[in-house]
Write an enzyme that holds these catalytic residues in place. Structure first.
Site, PDB file in Angstrom:
ATOM      1  N   GLU A   1       0.823  -1.365  -0.020  1.00 52.21           N
ATOM      2  CA  GLU A   1       0.145  -0.005   0.172  1.00 52.21           C
ATOM      3  C   GLU A   1       0.924   1.218  -0.047  1.00 52.21           C
ATOM      4  O   GLU A   1       1.523   1.537   1.044  1.00 52.21           O
ATOM      5  CB  GLU A   1      -0.901  -0.067   1.141  1.00 52.21           C
ATOM      6  CG  GLU A   1      -1.692   1.221   1.622  1.00 52.21           C
ATOM      7  CD  GLU A   1      -2.361   1.404   2.813  1.00 52.21           C
ATOM      8  OE1 GLU A   1      -2.861   2.459   3.083  1.00 52.21           O
ATOM      9  OE2 GLU A   1      -2.238   0.475   3.560  1.00 52.21           O
TER      10      GLU A   1
ATOM     11  N   ASP B   1      -4.320  -0.214   9.935  1.00 54.74           N
ATOM     12  CA  ASP B   1      -5.489   0.746  10.535  1.00 54.74           C
ATOM     13  C   ASP B   1      -6.496   0.341   9.839  1.00 54.74           C
ATOM     14  O   ASP B   1      -6.733  -0.674   8.800  1.00 54.74           O
ATOM     15  CB  ASP B   1      -5.225   2.154  10.257  1.00 54.74           C
ATOM     16  CG  ASP B   1      -4.663   2.419   8.747  1.00 54.74           C
ATOM     17  OD1 ASP B   1      -4.824   1.474   7.851  1.00 54.74           O
ATOM     18  OD2 ASP B   1      -4.050   3.557   8.507  1.00 54.74           O
TER      19      ASP B   1
ATOM     20  N   ASP C   1      -8.112   1.990   7.210  1.00 51.11           N
ATOM     21  CA  ASP C   1      -7.960   1.965   5.647  1.00 51.11           C
ATOM     22  C   ASP C   1      -7.272   0.705   5.154  1.00 51.11           C
ATOM     23  O   ASP C   1      -7.515   0.189   3.980  1.00 51.11           O
ATOM     24  CB  ASP C   1      -7.229   3.361   5.480  1.00 51.11           C
ATOM     25  CG  ASP C   1      -7.965   4.345   5.484  1.00 51.11           C
ATOM     26  OD1 ASP C   1      -9.099   4.329   5.199  1.00 51.11           O
ATOM     27  OD2 ASP C   1      -7.647   5.468   5.609  1.00 51.11           O
TER      28      ASP C   1
END
Length: 695
Positions: A472, A547, A549
């Protein structure tokens, strides 16, 4: 005598005395898998289906409208009906009662001739006798001719038990006995049996969910038939009752899980064919004889807005999960009907071609045929093999479906137009996907250098060892490049959240840059064209921030892999990395003690904090990682990427009920229907600890 320096083997004699002749039901006990497929749960359930299907065949013939099935606490299964009852008079050729013939003689029953059953799933005459042979005890009671008749068997041998259960003392040799009187018009059969644990594997268990699904299915296929099920194995008994009068139209609606594009269509027709079968003549010789057969075709289908297809097929209400000639005819007929209907429209461009998969996209169908003495491939009846059925079913489907597609009726015309547009769209998407697939193979990718420029590939070509990290963000990518072992670890960064492919079409998915890059890098295709052996990496690992996200990104990636690269998931080759949440830096670590300690959950953090405080170990203010980019390369390598220290969570799913549950879960949480997802979120909100919210 020696051969090539070796002494002759002993025991080379082969005479008639060495031949083993298995009498009666001995062959079934010697080779049970030949008759029931296996000796695990599947075979155990198949035995129960054999007894239940005998009752269903009676209801299918118009005799009886209720069947009860009980899974008893003592391990036995009881199946009762209120049909005609097994014949109790003497069968002249064997001199045995009809009950004993049915339960002890292979290839014997009322389904060979033309007088008792017209269309039935039990054709081989081995169902009841095989179950009897594989049971440590079987009791049968028949109400017929104003009396109740009873008989018991132990592993296929007739006799009597002096008590309850299979372990009671047994005396062989007893025959059918009259044990009571009933009203003259009352008829029916009650069978109770205990599966023989000498035959079945120790972990073979009866599946209540499979029984419920099969009973519900049968209630759709035989309108008006009531099936009552009871599970008495647990302390709290469970009961289910099924009865449906809507037939396969209602069944089709039940199976469909998406918004409708068309109403449920009913394609029906009857035709005849001539079949040459061997029959016994007056002299006892087998003579090829032409027999006229009648085939009844009844199909319910609808198209929905989704992209998955569900087609279930049946012959005389017996499920054929692997298809057969009737399904081949159905598919052939649909292709012909659409090809003819689209010829007169402008929907199909020159050079475009409609194939079976285009038509099946979004289709839910129930294909049923009824005929006397169908030819199945094996006793488990999973495939229909009667050759003329293909031609006749295709003829009915082409005629009936063609009338719908070319109809000028106000109610049907817009639906026909919508489904043809859907099929044409699927055709174009398939062509695009095929072109995309051809560029995904590893050899072509390497030779044409068409892999994404952002891919940091590894040097190793060993699929057993290589790993692809889907990372990510660009910031984490920079750290991961320094932390990885470039020999066998490849990195592919993604920018934020990828497309939710559960709600998107295949075409939209292929147009999405992130999804296309992932599929291209994996190198094994997507959807129906996915080939596991072509995958370029042995492991695919999602590496996102710890988290909300990051959790969402992992969920979107899991959705992509489950829907379009499922074999990779089923093979257990998809993982998520587990980065730490906190870091403790010890002020004065002792010799041999790590300076940095990591925790991976809030609970673990609290335990470690309490432990260090209790032991008087001094440490700096613990660090809470908000993302992968906050770690330096050494920390990321040590905690998340180094195979010697890291933790990975495998994402996988197994065939059967867990696969169906996974599909339903993805559809609920990621699909088009908002209401179930809202209900799930609202219900979960009440279980959330507000104190844990970091706001």
């Amino acid at each position: 005598m020696t051969i090539k320096g070796k002494p002759a083997a002993e025991g080379r004699d082969y005479e008639a005395r060495h031949l083993l002749v298995l009498e009666g039901l001995e062959a079934v006990r010697k080779r049970p898998a030949m008759y029931i497929g296996s000796t695990d749960t599947r075979g155990l359930m198949h035995c129960m289906w054999e007894i239940i299907d005998n009752c269903v065949d009676e209801a299918l013939g118009g005799f009886g409208d209720r069947i009860t099935v009980a899974l008893n606490a003592d391990g036995s299964i009881a199946v009762d009906d209120v049909a005609r009852g097994i014949p109790v008079d003497i069968e002249p050729r064997t001199g045995l009662s009809g009950v004993e013939v049915v339960f002890t003689k292979l290839h014997a029953g009322g389904k060979f001739g033309a007088g008792s059953y017209n269309a039935t799933g039990g054709l081989h005459g081995v169902g009841a006798s095989v179950v009897n042979a594989l049971s440590s005890r079987l009791d049968v009671e028949v109400d017929r001719n104003g009396a109740t008749w009873a008989m018991s068997f132990r592993r296929g041998v007739p006799g009597s038990f002096a008590g309850d259960g299979p372990d009671a003392p047994f005396t062989p040799g007893a025959a059918l006995t009259k044990v009571g009187r009933v009203a003259r018009g009352r008829t029916g059969t009650r069978v109770r049996y205990w599966p023989d644990r000498q035959i079945f594997l120790p972990d073979a268990q009866l599946s209540w969910s499979s029984l419920v699904a099969r009973a519900r299915q049968t209630s759709f296929l035989v309108p008006g038939l009531e099936l009552a099920l009871t599970d008495q194995r647990a302390s709290e008994h469970v009961t289910e009752v099924f009865k449906h009068d809507g037939g396969i139209s209602e069944f089709c609606d039940f199976l469909a899980g998406d918004a409708p594009v068309t109403d449920v269509l009913r394609l029906q027709g009857t035709d005849t064919f001539t079949e040459t079968v061997p029959m016994l003549d007056a002299d006892g010789a087998m003579t090829p004889t032409d027999v006229d057969r009648t085939l009844e075709v009844d199909i319910a289908l609808r198209w929905g807005a989704g992209y998955d297809s569900t087609v279930q097929s049946f012959v005389n209400i017996i499920a054929t999960p692997k298809g057969g000639t009737h399904v081949q005819g159905f598919e052939r007929g649909t292709v012909r009907a659409f090809a003819k209907a689209l010829e007169g429209t402008r929907l199909l461009k020159a050079g475009d071609e409609i194939v079976k998969d285009d038509i099946l996209e979004g289709m839910t169908g129930v294909v049923t045929v009824r005929l006397a003495e169908p030819q199945f491939e094996g006793q488990t009846k999973e495939v229909l093999g009667t050759p003329p059925v293909t031609r006749l079913v295709a003829k009915v489907v082409e005629r009936e479906l063609g009338e719908f597609l070319t109809s000028n009726r106000a109610a049907q015309r817009p639906q026909a137009r919508a489904v043809m547009e859907k099929v044409v769209s699927a055709s174009r998407t398939r062509v695009a996907a095929r072109a995309h697939k051809e560029n995904q193979r590893r050899k072509n990718a390497l030779e044409s250098s068409s892999l994404p420029a952002k891919l940091a590939d590894c040097r190793s070509t060993d699929n057993e060892r290589s790993e692809l990290f889907i990372v990510e963000g660009d910031s984490a990518m920079g750290t991961a490049k320094l932390a990885r072992n470039s020999e066998f670890q490849a990195l592919l960064p993604i920018r934020g959240k990828i497309l939710n492919v559960q709600r998107a079409s295949v075409g939209d998915m292929l147009k999405n840059a992130e999804c296309a890059s992932i599929i291209q890098v994996v190198g094994a295709g997507s959807g129906r064209t996915f080939e596991l052996e072509q995958a370029r990496y042995g492991k695919v690992i999602f590496m996102a921030d710890a988290d909300s996200d990051g959790a969402h990104i992992r969920t979107l990636l899991a959705t992509l892999f489950f829907k379009y690269m499922r074999p990779l998931v089923e093979a257990g080759r998809v993982f998520t990395a587990v980065p730490p949440l906190h870091r403790f830096e010890l002020s004065s670590p002792r010799k041999g003690q790590d300076k940095y300690l990591y925790t991976y959950s809030e609970a673990e953090y609290q335990r470690k904090l309490a432990e260090l405080t209790k032991r008087g170990v001094s440490f700096k203010e613990p660090q809470r990682y908000k993302g992968l980019g906050e770690m330096d390369a050494d920390q990321l390598k040590e905690t998340t990427m180094d195979p010697r220290h890291r933790t990975l969570r495998r994402i996988t799913v197994e065939e059967g009920e867990s696969l169906e549950l996974a599909m339903a879960t993805f559809e609920k949480l990621m699909g088009n229907d908002v209401a179930p997802r809202k209900e799930f979120i609202v219900a979960g909100a009440y279980a959330l600890d507000a104190e844990r919210i970091d706001a």
